[in-house]
Write a protein that holds these residues in place. Structure first.
Motif, PDB file in Angstrom:
ATOM      1  N   CYS A 102       0.803  -1.226   0.000  1.00 29.07           N
ATOM      2  CA  CYS A 102       0.000   0.000   0.000  1.00 29.07           C
ATOM      3  C   CYS A 102       0.832   1.271   0.000  1.00 29.07           C
ATOM      4  N   ARG A 103       1.963   1.309   0.681  1.00 26.64           N
ATOM      5  CA  ARG A 103       2.763   2.527   0.772  1.00 26.64           C
ATOM      6  C   ARG A 103       3.958   2.529  -0.174  1.00 26.64           C
ATOM      7  N   ALA A 104       4.023   1.562  -1.045  1.00 24.85           N
ATOM      8  CA  ALA A 104       5.163   1.463  -1.966  1.00 24.85           C
ATOM      9  C   ALA A 104       4.879   2.218  -3.253  1.00 24.85           C
ATOM     10  N   ASN A 105       5.943   2.549  -3.973  1.00 21.50           N
ATOM     11  CA  ASN A 105       5.812   3.138  -5.296  1.00 21.50           C
ATOM     12  C   ASN A 105       5.559   2.051  -6.336  1.00 21.50           C
ATOM     13  N   LYS A 106       4.952   2.429  -7.420  1.00 22.58           N
ATOM     14  CA  LYS A 106       4.668   1.477  -8.488  1.00 22.58           C
ATOM     15  C   LYS A 106       5.947   1.104  -9.228  1.00 22.58           C
ATOM     16  N   ILE A 107       6.004  -0.134  -9.667  1.00 22.48           N
ATOM     17  CA  ILE A 107       7.090  -0.610 -10.527  1.00 22.48           C
ATOM     18  C   ILE A 107       6.491  -0.840 -11.907  1.00 22.48           C
ATOM     19  N   SER A 108       6.897  -0.019 -12.849  1.00 20.51           N
ATOM     20  CA  SER A 108       6.288  -0.075 -14.183  1.00 20.51           C
ATOM     21  C   SER A 108       7.067  -0.958 -15.145  1.00 20.51           C
ATOM     22  N   HIS A 109       8.405  -0.977 -15.025  1.00 22.26           N
ATOM     23  CA  HIS A 109       9.192  -1.790 -15.944  1.00 22.26           C
ATOM     24  C   HIS A 109      10.586  -2.016 -15.382  1.00 22.26           C
ATOM     25  N   LEU A 110      11.230  -3.049 -15.864  1.00 22.91           N
ATOM     26  CA  LEU A 110      12.599  -3.388 -15.498  1.00 22.91           C
ATOM     27  C   LEU A 110      13.393  -3.564 -16.785  1.00 22.91           C
ATOM     28  N   LEU A 111      14.546  -2.924 -16.848  1.00 19.77           N
ATOM     29  CA  LEU A 111      15.423  -3.022 -18.016  1.00 19.77           C
ATOM     30  C   LEU A 111      16.786  -3.526 -17.583  1.00 19.77           C
ATOM     31  N   PHE A 112      17.275  -4.520 -18.271  1.00 18.08           N
ATOM     32  CA  PHE A 112      18.659  -4.956 -18.107  1.00 18.08           C
ATOM     33  C   PHE A 112      19.205  -5.183 -19.507  1.00 18.08           C
ATOM     34  N   ALA A 113      19.918  -4.156 -20.023  1.00 18.82           N
ATOM     35  CA  ALA A 113      20.359  -4.164 -21.426  1.00 18.82           C
ATOM     36  C   ALA A 113      19.119  -4.317 -22.317  1.00 18.82           C
ATOM     37  N   ASP A 114      19.044  -5.382 -23.117  1.00 14.91           N
ATOM     38  CA  ASP A 114      17.896  -5.538 -24.008  1.00 14.91           C
ATOM     39  C   ASP A 114      16.823  -6.462 -23.443  1.00 14.91           C
ATOM     40  N   ASP A 115      16.944  -6.851 -22.165  1.00 16.60           N
ATOM     41  CA  ASP A 115      15.898  -7.628 -21.500  1.00 16.60           C
ATOM     42  C   ASP A 115      14.902  -6.662 -20.866  1.00 16.60           C
ATOM     43  N   VAL A 116      13.641  -6.722 -21.294  1.00 21.96           N
ATOM     44  CA  VAL A 116      12.626  -5.751 -20.879  1.00 21.96           C
ATOM     45  C   VAL A 116      11.450  -6.482 -20.255  1.00 21.96           C
ATOM     46  N   LEU A 117      11.065  -6.058 -19.049  1.00 19.72           N
ATOM     47  CA  LEU A 117       9.852  -6.526 -18.390  1.00 19.72           C
ATOM     48  C   LEU A 117       8.937  -5.330 -18.152  1.00 19.72           C
ATOM     49  N   LEU A 118       7.665  -5.457 -18.512  1.00 16.84           N
ATOM     50  CA  LEU A 118       6.677  -4.406 -18.315  1.00 16.84           C
ATOM     51  C   LEU A 118       5.575  -4.938 -17.399  1.00 16.84           C
ATOM     52  N   PHE A 119       5.106  -4.088 -16.489  1.00 21.34           N
ATOM     53  CA  PHE A 119       4.063  -4.480 -15.545  1.00 21.34           C
ATOM     54  C   PHE A 119       2.925  -3.470 -15.604  1.00 21.34           C
ATOM     55  N   SER A 120       1.697  -3.973 -15.442  1.00 20.34           N
ATOM     56  CA  SER A 120       0.545  -3.083 -15.472  1.00 20.34           C
ATOM     57  C   SER A 120      -0.680  -3.819 -14.965  1.00 20.34           C
ATOM     58  N   LYS A 121      -1.727  -3.058 -14.685  1.00 18.19           N
ATOM     59  CA  LYS A 121      -3.039  -3.656 -14.439  1.00 18.19           C
ATOM     60  C   LYS A 121      -3.579  -4.189 -15.765  1.00 18.19           C
ATOM     61  N   ALA A 122      -4.281  -5.284 -15.691  1.00 14.03           N
ATOM     62  CA  ALA A 122      -4.735  -5.965 -16.906  1.00 14.03           C
ATOM     63  C   ALA A 122      -6.070  -5.389 -17.363  1.00 14.03           C
ATOM     64  N   THR A 123      -6.020  -4.173 -17.879  1.00  9.23           N
ATOM     65  CA  THR A 123      -7.220  -3.544 -18.440  1.00  9.23           C
ATOM     66  C   THR A 123      -6.983  -3.243 -19.912  1.00  9.23           C
ATOM     67  N   LYS A 124      -8.078  -3.085 -20.648  1.00  5.35           N
ATOM     68  CA  LYS A 124      -7.989  -2.833 -22.074  1.00  5.35           C
ATOM     69  C   LYS A 124      -7.354  -1.482 -22.361  1.00  5.35           C
ATOM     70  N   GLN A 125      -7.699  -0.458 -21.568  1.00  8.53           N
ATOM     71  CA  GLN A 125      -7.179   0.888 -21.795  1.00  8.53           C
ATOM     72  C   GLN A 125      -5.670   0.936 -21.562  1.00  8.53           C
ATOM     73  N   LEU A 126      -5.203   0.324 -20.462  1.00  4.48           N
ATOM     74  CA  LEU A 126      -3.767   0.339 -20.174  1.00  4.48           C
ATOM     75  C   LEU A 126      -2.990  -0.517 -21.167  1.00  4.48           C
ATOM     76  N   SER A 127      -3.596  -1.565 -21.665  1.00  2.00           N
ATOM     77  CA  SER A 127      -2.929  -2.391 -22.678  1.00  2.00           C
ATOM     78  C   SER A 127      -2.718  -1.613 -23.963  1.00  2.00           C
ATOM     79  N   VAL A 128      -3.725  -0.824 -24.348  1.00  4.04           N
ATOM     80  CA  VAL A 128      -3.587   0.017 -25.539  1.00  4.04           C
ATOM     81  C   VAL A 128      -2.482   1.043 -25.340  1.00  4.04           C
ATOM     82  N   LYS A 129      -2.429   1.642 -24.153  1.00  4.32           N
ATOM     83  CA  LYS A 129      -1.400   2.640 -23.874  1.00  4.32           C
ATOM     84  C   LYS A 129      -0.004   2.010 -23.869  1.00  4.32           C
ATOM     85  N   MET A 130       0.133   0.837 -23.261  1.00  2.00           N
ATOM     86  CA  MET A 130       1.421   0.152 -23.236  1.00  2.00           C
ATOM     87  C   MET A 130       1.879  -0.201 -24.641  1.00  2.00           C
ATOM     88  N   ASN A 131       0.960  -0.710 -25.444  1.00  2.13           N
ATOM     89  CA  ASN A 131       1.288  -1.082 -26.813  1.00  2.13           C
ATOM     90  C   ASN A 131       1.717   0.134 -27.629  1.00  2.13           C
TER      91      ASN A 131
END
Length: 347
Positions: A143-172
């Motif tokens: 509850c008191r933590a900051n959001k983690i949106s993505h992790l990058l290590f060179a060309d290894d990319v992880l993206l995190f988000s709520k699984a909604t249609k609107q956020l998926s469109v924005k991420m894409n």
């Protein structure tokens, strides 16, 4: 490198940076996956692992030039860097004859010590795009933590988000724009998406139609398996397979007892160190690794059993106590985890 935008934490590159290591990203990834595992949110969360096609070879030079100017590099230094990567030409030797000269138009040379740092600078554009346009992306681990949106290590990319249609469109849209800026392309067949537990099938289908990535149950990120369940013995069978592969290649060679001990200590027993540090490897797997080392040291070349002249516990003692300073995989797993915990507390 971290940017704090409101209540959102943008976790950037950890590779090739002083004071950062892949352990930082592995721990953060474990925390996010734990949140996805225990969350009771009906809409659920998603994690996306992007795979870029020939990331180093496809990076646009003009993008690098603009990025260096944006980050305030002196123009003289910028021009020197561009001279090091531009206008490279090469040719192939086919049947003893040189082919026509091939002129490169983009990309960084593999093996050049400057290339990883230049790629990190260009990949920063993805972090800036998420910071400016995707502040509502990310997962809050508590509850008191900051959001983690993505992790990058060179060309290894992880993206995190709520699984909604609107956020998926924005991420894409953010990812597609980043590819258009840099000249990179997403390998859709190798990119993966994972949903949290409890998410209904209809919502999954809507998100999959937007992102069009392969649906999986677990990720392989920086050599560590990330999953939404308790790890099993079968998940770490690849450790035993790697050891058996080495033993098969060494079995046909004439090795002395001292040579076998050196290989067991320097290669076999060090193989599970990274995995044991960041994952809870079952004791049965670690016992099998110790057993393979014992058999490799004492058994004969034809596969017949040999006499174990010195107990394994004695070999694992320090030389001052009469041992040979072997590091048992079982006894070493807990200190490795404690070392990572101490580093986390200190830093």
């Amino acid at each position: 490198m971290k940017n704090f935008i409101g209540n959102c934490i943008i976790e950037e590159q950890a590779s090739f940076l002083h004071g950062r290591s892949m352990s930082d990203h592995v721990l953060l990834a474990h925390e996010v996956f734990h949140k996805m595992k225990i969350s009771k949110r009906k809409k659920g969360f998603l994690a996306v692992k992007l795979d870029m096609e020939q990331a180093y070879d496809s990076m646009c030079w003009e993008t690098l030039f603009q990025a260096l100017n944006m980050f305030g590099f002196p123009m003289k230094l910028t021009m020197i860097i561009m001279e090091c990567i531009r206008n490279a030409i090469f040719a192939f030797i086919l049947n003893g004859k040189n082919s026509k000269w091939i002129i490169t138009e983009n990309g960084f040379r593999q093996g050049c010590p400057l290339s990883p740092f230049l790629y990190v600078i260009c990949s920063q554009l993805l972090s800036l795009a998420i910071a400016q346009r995707g502040q509502d992306l990310g997962i809050q681990v508590y509850c008191r933590a900051n959001k983690i949106s993505h992790l990058l290590f060179a060309d290894d990319v992880l993206l995190f988000s709520k699984a909604t249609k609107q956020l998926s469109v924005k991420m894409n849209k953010i990812v597609r724009d980043f590819c258009s800026w840099t000249g990179l392309r997403i390998n859709v067949s190798k990119s993966q998406i994972l949903f949290s537990k409890g998410m209904n099938r209809v919502d999954r289908i809507h998100v999959l139609k937007i992102l069009k990535f392969k649906l999986v149950d677990e990720f392989q990120y920086l050599g560590i398996k990330l999953m939404l369940r308790r790890p099993l013995k079968a998940d770490f069978k690849f450790l035993l397979d790697s050891i058996l592969m080495k033993l098969n290649s060494w079995g046909s060679k004439c090795l002395s007892l001292a040579g076998r001990m050196t290989l067991a200590k320097s290669s076999l027993l060090t193989l599970p160190n990274f995995i044991s540090t960041h994952s809870l490897v079952p004791k049965k797997i670690l016992y099998e690794i110790d057993k393979c080392c014992r058999n490799f040291i004492w058994h004969k070349r034809d596969g017949k059993k040999g006499m174990h002249f010195i107990a394994w516990k004695t070999l694992c003692k320090p030389k001052a106590q009469g041992g040979l300073n072997f590091h048992s995989a079982i006894s070493r797993s807990d200190p490795l985890t404690a070392r990572l915990t101490w580093r986390l507390i200190q830093n």
